[in-house]
Design a protein around this motif. Structure first.
Motif, PDB file in Angstrom:
ATOM      1  N   TRP A  45       0.796  -1.172  -0.131  1.00  0.00           N
ATOM      2  CA  TRP A  45       0.024   0.016  -0.165  1.00  0.00           C
ATOM      3  C   TRP A  45       0.833   1.280  -0.116  1.00  0.00           C
ATOM      4  CZ3 TRP A  45      -4.416   0.011  -1.872  1.00  0.00           C
ATOM      5  CH2 TRP A  45      -5.453  -1.017  -1.645  1.00  0.00           C
ATOM      6  N   LEU A  46       2.045   1.221   0.464  1.00  0.00           N
ATOM      7  CA  LEU A  46       3.106   2.159   0.553  1.00  0.00           C
ATOM      8  C   LEU A  46       3.183   2.715  -0.979  1.00  0.00           C
ATOM      9  CD1 LEU A  46       4.605   4.358   2.059  1.00  0.00           C
ATOM     10  CD2 LEU A  46       6.669   2.673   1.803  1.00  0.00           C
ATOM     11  N   VAL A  47       3.581   1.639  -1.763  1.00  0.00           N
ATOM     12  CA  VAL A  47       3.813   1.955  -3.129  1.00  0.00           C
ATOM     13  C   VAL A  47       2.469   2.549  -3.960  1.00  0.00           C
ATOM     14  CG1 VAL A  47       4.251   0.883  -5.414  1.00  0.00           C
ATOM     15  CG2 VAL A  47       5.582  -0.124  -3.598  1.00  0.00           C
ATOM     16  N   ALA A  48       1.530   2.104  -3.498  1.00  0.00           N
ATOM     17  CA  ALA A  48       0.230   2.508  -4.147  1.00  0.00           C
ATOM     18  C   ALA A  48      -0.015   3.995  -3.826  1.00  0.00           C
ATOM     19  CB  ALA A  48      -1.075   1.448  -3.733  1.00  0.00           C
ATOM     20  N   SER A  49       0.326   4.394  -2.342  1.00  0.00           N
ATOM     21  CA  SER A  49       0.145   5.501  -1.968  1.00  0.00           C
ATOM     22  C   SER A  49       0.987   6.527  -2.436  1.00  0.00           C
ATOM     23  CB  SER A  49       0.486   5.353  -0.311  1.00  0.00           C
ATOM     24  OG  SER A  49      -0.479   4.432   0.223  1.00  0.00           O
ATOM     25  N   VAL A  50       2.302   6.177  -3.050  1.00  0.00           N
ATOM     26  CA  VAL A  50       3.023   7.147  -3.373  1.00  0.00           C
ATOM     27  C   VAL A  50       2.606   7.512  -4.741  1.00  0.00           C
ATOM     28  CG1 VAL A  50       5.461   7.244  -4.517  1.00  0.00           C
ATOM     29  CG2 VAL A  50       5.253   6.308  -2.282  1.00  0.00           C
ATOM     30  N   VAL A  51       2.160   6.565  -5.493  1.00  0.00           N
ATOM     31  CA  VAL A  51       1.380   6.940  -6.836  1.00  0.00           C
ATOM     32  C   VAL A  51       0.261   7.743  -6.697  1.00  0.00           C
ATOM     33  CG1 VAL A  51       0.179   5.780  -9.037  1.00  0.00           C
ATOM     34  CG2 VAL A  51       2.335   4.797  -7.830  1.00  0.00           C
ATOM     35  N   ILE A  52      -0.766   7.435  -6.054  1.00  0.00           N
ATOM     36  CA  ILE A  52      -1.869   8.358  -5.502  1.00  0.00           C
ATOM     37  C   ILE A  52      -1.316   9.698  -5.048  1.00  0.00           C
ATOM     38  CG2 ILE A  52      -3.913   8.545  -3.794  1.00  0.00           C
ATOM     39  CD1 ILE A  52      -4.074   5.490  -4.125  1.00  0.00           C
ATOM     40  N   PHE A  53      -0.540   9.575  -4.151  1.00  0.00           N
ATOM     41  CA  PHE A  53      -0.027  11.052  -3.575  1.00  0.00           C
ATOM     42  C   PHE A  53       0.686  11.802  -4.582  1.00  0.00           C
ATOM     43  CE2 PHE A  53       3.319  13.699  -1.952  1.00  0.00           C
ATOM     44  CZ  PHE A  53       2.504  14.449  -0.736  1.00  0.00           C
ATOM     45  N   MET A  54       1.343  11.242  -5.637  1.00  0.00           N
ATOM     46  CA  MET A  54       1.886  12.004  -6.765  1.00  0.00           C
ATOM     47  C   MET A  54       1.019  12.399  -7.696  1.00  0.00           C
ATOM     48  SD  MET A  54       5.557   9.611  -7.661  1.00  0.00           S
ATOM     49  CE  MET A  54       5.065   9.927  -9.216  1.00  0.00           C
ATOM     50  N   PHE A  55      -0.050  11.754  -7.894  1.00  0.00           N
ATOM     51  CA  PHE A  55      -1.029  12.078  -8.717  1.00  0.00           C
ATOM     52  C   PHE A  55      -1.658  13.165  -8.166  1.00  0.00           C
ATOM     53  CE2 PHE A  55      -5.707  12.146  -9.825  1.00  0.00           C
ATOM     54  CZ  PHE A  55      -5.354  12.223 -11.113  1.00  0.00           C
ATOM     55  N   LEU A  56      -2.222  13.168  -7.021  1.00  0.00           N
ATOM     56  CA  LEU A  56      -3.229  14.206  -6.110  1.00  0.00           C
ATOM     57  C   LEU A  56      -2.320  15.485  -6.080  1.00  0.00           C
ATOM     58  CD1 LEU A  56      -4.501  12.056  -3.367  1.00  0.00           C
ATOM     59  CD2 LEU A  56      -5.822  13.207  -5.104  1.00  0.00           C
ATOM     60  N   THR A  57      -0.979  15.454  -5.977  1.00  0.00           N
ATOM     61  CA  THR A  57      -0.089  16.493  -5.633  1.00  0.00           C
ATOM     62  C   THR A  57      -0.206  17.509  -7.055  1.00  0.00           C
ATOM     63  OG1 THR A  57       1.127  15.478  -4.268  1.00  0.00           O
ATOM     64  CG2 THR A  57       2.374  17.434  -5.065  1.00  0.00           C
ATOM     65  N   VAL A  58       0.269  16.666  -8.263  1.00  0.00           N
ATOM     66  CA  VAL A  58       0.019  17.275  -9.440  1.00  0.00           C
ATOM     67  C   VAL A  58      -1.228  18.032  -9.873  1.00  0.00           C
ATOM     68  CG1 VAL A  58       0.282  16.699 -12.107  1.00  0.00           C
ATOM     69  CG2 VAL A  58       2.120  15.766 -10.395  1.00  0.00           C
ATOM     70  N   ALA A  59      -2.192  17.266  -9.721  1.00  0.00           N
ATOM     71  CA  ALA A  59      -3.574  17.597  -9.734  1.00  0.00           C
ATOM     72  C   ALA A  59      -4.089  18.949  -8.909  1.00  0.00           C
ATOM     73  CB  ALA A  59      -4.584  16.738  -9.483  1.00  0.00           C
ATOM     74  N   LEU A  60      -3.679  18.865  -7.739  1.00  0.00           N
ATOM     75  CA  LEU A  60      -3.932  19.827  -6.777  1.00  0.00           C
ATOM     76  C   LEU A  60      -2.915  21.361  -7.050  1.00  0.00           C
ATOM     77  CD1 LEU A  60      -4.479  18.020  -3.501  1.00  0.00           C
ATOM     78  CD2 LEU A  60      -6.092  19.310  -4.746  1.00  0.00           C
TER      79      LEU A  60
END
Length: 128
Positions: A35-50
């Motif tokens: 889930w840490l790997v998935a979280s990094v991907v989700i966090f990167m996407f959210l950071t760019v979008a926000l």
């Protein structure tokens, strides 16, 4: 800005390292390896979008508050990641854990931004 694959790899490394370190340092933060790997991907996407959303909607002069804005953006992206990832896989509990994880991940984002940028052509002391 460097090439997109390099930028994504550097970002994943910076945020992955910061989140792993935060999980090790803060008792209130738990992250399972998968889930840490998935979280990094989700966090990167959210950071760019926000970030794109905020930069397109905010007045140019308001952007001067980059430290506060960066911390707030990091907090919101972490909060949304915490909501999207199941509790057993990625969970931040407690005010000190939230403050520490946000600060650590924000600092990694700052370091990533510095490492991912190039000096403009003609900058004194920089070789071509």
């Amino acid at each position: 800005m460097r090439s997109l694959p390099w930028s994504l790899a550097l970002s994943a490394f910076a945020y992955g390292t910061a989140l792993t370190l935060a999980a090790w340092l803060f008792d209130g933060f738990r992250a399972e390896p998968l889930w840490l790997v998935a979280s990094v991907v989700i966090f990167m996407f959210l950071t760019v979008a926000l970030r794109r959303f905020l930069l397109s909607t905010m007045n140019r002069f308001v952007r001067g508050y980059t430290i506060i804005g960066g911390l707030l953006l990091t907090f919101v992206a972490l909060y949304l990641t915490d909501v999207l990832v199941p509790g057993g896989g990625f969970d931040i509990d407690g005010g000190w854990a939230w403050a520490g994880v946000t600060g650590l991940v924000w600092a990694a984002g700052v370091a990533y931004g510095e490492a991912d940028s190039k000096a403009p052509a003609g900058t004194p002391g920089v070789s071509p």
